[in-house]
Write a protein that holds these residues in place. Sequence first.
Motif, mmCIF file in Angstrom:
data_model
loop_
_atom_site.group_PDB
_atom_site.id
_atom_site.type_symbol
_atom_site.label_atom_id
_atom_site.label_comp_id
_atom_site.label_asym_id
_atom_site.label_seq_id
_atom_site.Cartn_x
_atom_site.Cartn_y
_atom_site.Cartn_z
ATOM 1 N N ALA A 21 -2.792 0.785 -10.829
ATOM 2 C CA ALA A 21 -3.195 0.652 -9.417
ATOM 3 C C ALA A 21 -2.354 1.570 -8.535
ATOM 4 N N CYS A 22 -1.020 1.559 -8.727
ATOM 5 C CA CYS A 22 -0.120 2.419 -7.953
ATOM 6 C C CYS A 22 1.257 2.443 -8.621
ATOM 7 N N PRO A 23 1.690 3.596 -9.129
ATOM 8 C CA PRO A 23 2.990 3.667 -9.808
ATOM 9 C C PRO A 23 4.157 3.269 -8.905
ATOM 10 N N LEU A 24 4.069 3.600 -7.616
ATOM 11 C CA LEU A 24 5.193 3.262 -6.736
ATOM 12 C C LEU A 24 5.290 1.752 -6.528
ATOM 13 N N GLN A 25 4.143 1.118 -6.431
ATOM 14 C CA GLN A 25 4.130 -0.341 -6.298
ATOM 15 C C GLN A 25 4.764 -0.967 -7.540
ATOM 16 N N ALA A 26 4.436 -0.443 -8.712
ATOM 17 C CA ALA A 26 5.024 -0.938 -9.958
ATOM 18 C C ALA A 26 6.537 -0.714 -9.968
ATOM 19 N N ILE A 254 4.649 8.133 -8.366
ATOM 20 C CA ILE A 254 3.856 8.711 -7.274
ATOM 21 C C ILE A 254 3.032 7.623 -6.579
ATOM 22 N N PRO A 255 3.155 7.517 -5.245
ATOM 23 C CA PRO A 255 2.332 6.515 -4.542
ATOM 24 C C PRO A 255 0.847 6.871 -4.629
ATOM 25 N N ARG A 256 0.036 5.861 -4.863
ATOM 26 C CA ARG A 256 -1.414 6.116 -4.896
ATOM 27 C C ARG A 256 -2.033 5.441 -3.682
ATOM 28 N N LEU A 257 -2.061 6.182 -2.597
ATOM 29 C CA LEU A 257 -2.588 5.631 -1.348
ATOM 30 C C LEU A 257 -4.067 5.314 -1.511
ATOM 31 N N GLY A 258 -4.459 4.138 -1.064
ATOM 32 C CA GLY A 258 -5.881 3.791 -1.185
ATOM 33 C C GLY A 258 -6.063 2.295 -1.258
ATOM 34 N N GLU A 259 -7.021 1.895 -2.107
ATOM 35 C CA GLU A 259 -7.436 0.499 -2.155
ATOM 36 C C GLU A 259 -6.266 -0.466 -2.406
ATOM 37 N N ALA A 260 -5.350 -0.051 -3.311
ATOM 38 C CA ALA A 260 -4.247 -0.954 -3.682
ATOM 39 C C ALA A 260 -3.361 -1.297 -2.483
ATOM 40 N N CYS A 261 -3.318 -0.436 -1.474
ATOM 41 C CA CYS A 261 -2.441 -0.675 -0.314
ATOM 42 C C CYS A 261 -2.821 -1.967 0.418
ATOM 43 N N GLN A 262 -4.110 -2.336 0.347
ATOM 44 C CA GLN A 262 -4.571 -3.534 1.066
ATOM 45 C C GLN A 262 -3.867 -4.786 0.597
ATOM 46 N N PHE A 263 -3.521 -4.825 -0.695
ATOM 47 C CA PHE A 263 -2.942 -6.046 -1.267
ATOM 48 C C PHE A 263 -1.490 -5.834 -1.675
ATOM 49 N N CYS A 264 -0.873 -4.765 -1.177
ATOM 50 C CA CYS A 264 0.475 -4.421 -1.604
ATOM 51 C C CYS A 264 1.517 -5.158 -0.752
ATOM 52 N N SER A 265 2.573 -5.619 -1.419
ATOM 53 C CA SER A 265 3.656 -6.316 -0.717
ATOM 54 C C SER A 265 4.664 -5.345 -0.129
ATOM 55 N N TYR A 266 4.529 -4.053 -0.444
ATOM 56 C CA TYR A 266 5.595 -3.110 -0.100
ATOM 57 C C TYR A 266 5.153 -2.044 0.904
ATOM 58 N N THR A 267 4.226 -2.400 1.754
ATOM 59 C CA THR A 267 3.737 -1.418 2.724
ATOM 60 C C THR A 267 4.869 -0.936 3.635
ATOM 61 N N GLU A 269 8.211 -0.736 2.923
ATOM 62 C CA GLU A 269 9.080 0.184 2.186
ATOM 63 C C GLU A 269 8.406 1.532 2.038
ATOM 64 N N CYS A 270 7.083 1.496 1.861
ATOM 65 C CA CYS A 270 6.324 2.699 1.567
ATOM 66 C C CYS A 270 5.983 3.487 2.837
ATOM 67 N N GLY A 271 6.026 2.778 3.995
ATOM 68 C CA GLY A 271 5.698 3.458 5.244
ATOM 69 C C GLY A 271 4.217 3.514 5.548
ATOM 70 N N VAL A 272 3.448 2.716 4.796
ATOM 71 C CA VAL A 272 2.000 2.675 5.047
ATOM 72 C C VAL A 272 1.732 1.653 6.151
ATOM 73 N N PRO A 273 0.862 1.984 7.108
ATOM 74 C CA PRO A 273 0.594 1.014 8.184
ATOM 75 C C PRO A 273 0.100 -0.317 7.623
HETATM 76 S S1 SF4 Z 1 1.579 0.787 0.141
HETATM 77 FE FE1 SF4 Z 1 1.912 0.000 -1.921
HETATM 78 S S2 SF4 Z 1 0.017 0.464 -3.031
HETATM 79 FE FE2 SF4 Z 1 0.033 1.742 -1.184
HETATM 80 S S3 SF4 Z 1 0.937 3.668 -1.881
HETATM 81 FE FE3 SF4 Z 1 2.617 2.396 -1.056
HETATM 82 S S4 SF4 Z 1 3.463 1.311 -2.823
HETATM 83 FE FE4 SF4 Z 1 1.445 2.135 -3.411
#
Ligand code: SF4
Length: 288
Positions: A21-26, A254-267, A269-273
């Motif tokens: 789903a997303c290596p960075l989340q893992a 590598i972060p995989r921006l996309g669908e997985a971000c919706q359910f990610c606990s680490y938004t 840390e990752c800087g995703v809105p």
């Molecule tokens: S917010 Fe989570 S799922 Fe989206 S890219 Fe960052 S670590 Fe991955």
Amino acid sequence: VSQVETAALRFSASRLKKYMACPLQAYFRYVEHRPEQQNAAAVFGTVVHKALQVFNDTSSYTQAVETFRRLWNDPEEIGLHIDFWPRYTNYQSYLEKGLEVLERFRDSVKWDQRQVIATEHAFLVPFGEYELTGIVDLTELRRSGNGKRLLRVVDYKSGQTPNQMALREDIQFHIYVYAVDQPEFWVGNGPDFPGLPDGERLFEELRDVPRRAIWWQLTPPKEIDAGPRDEEHYLRLYRVCQQVERAHRHEVFIPRLGEACQFCSYTQECGVPFVQHEKPAEDPNRWI
Ligand code: SF4
């Protein structure tokens, strides 16, 4: 062997799924061990798992319903709490969904001859230089109308219904069906992974029975045949293990921006809105 190397060589089915789903989340979850927020959908899924386990173990629908109501009313009883609710959901909507799941599941097994082999069975099996672990929700033996036997590896899923390609290549099922073919699944592998009662005999008796992966969709409740698995699936699985091991060695996630971000606990840390997370819904029927 360093701790990182050990971690890189043993893969759980859920860990590999998270990498896909997303290596960075893992990385956040399995390398940094950052706690995950629990959303109501995940807690609901776990509570339904427990209720279905009671049904499969006891054949008592009443006990299964009681278990579901009790745990959904108080998930703290099994160490869970809800941090946020997905949009348009509340306590009552999940309560109704859960009761519907149990009813459909009961109806789906009503007319079949089946033998429950194991519920929530944890395994550890060798896979080349790797080890694979996981917990199979349900392993059962069914007999079709013409008397043929089928060993079914069932996983309860609370996400969206997948398309055919996603089903055939679901990596969790690659692991589960592979594991069922290994003696360690049946006889156990160390104190943390005990075998099944009479596992040695079952392994021998069922080794030639065709296997099938079953995706049991919880919402909306329905059963989907995810097909058989063969050598080519296992080769692809092996390649995934190799690539994840390389990611660990080189510390590249590598972060995989996309669908997985919706359910990610680490938004954060990752800087995703912030996308989906909401405060628990106010629901007057919460405790009924
Ligand atoms: S917010 Fe989570 S799922 Fe989206 S890219 Fe960052 S670590 Fe991955």
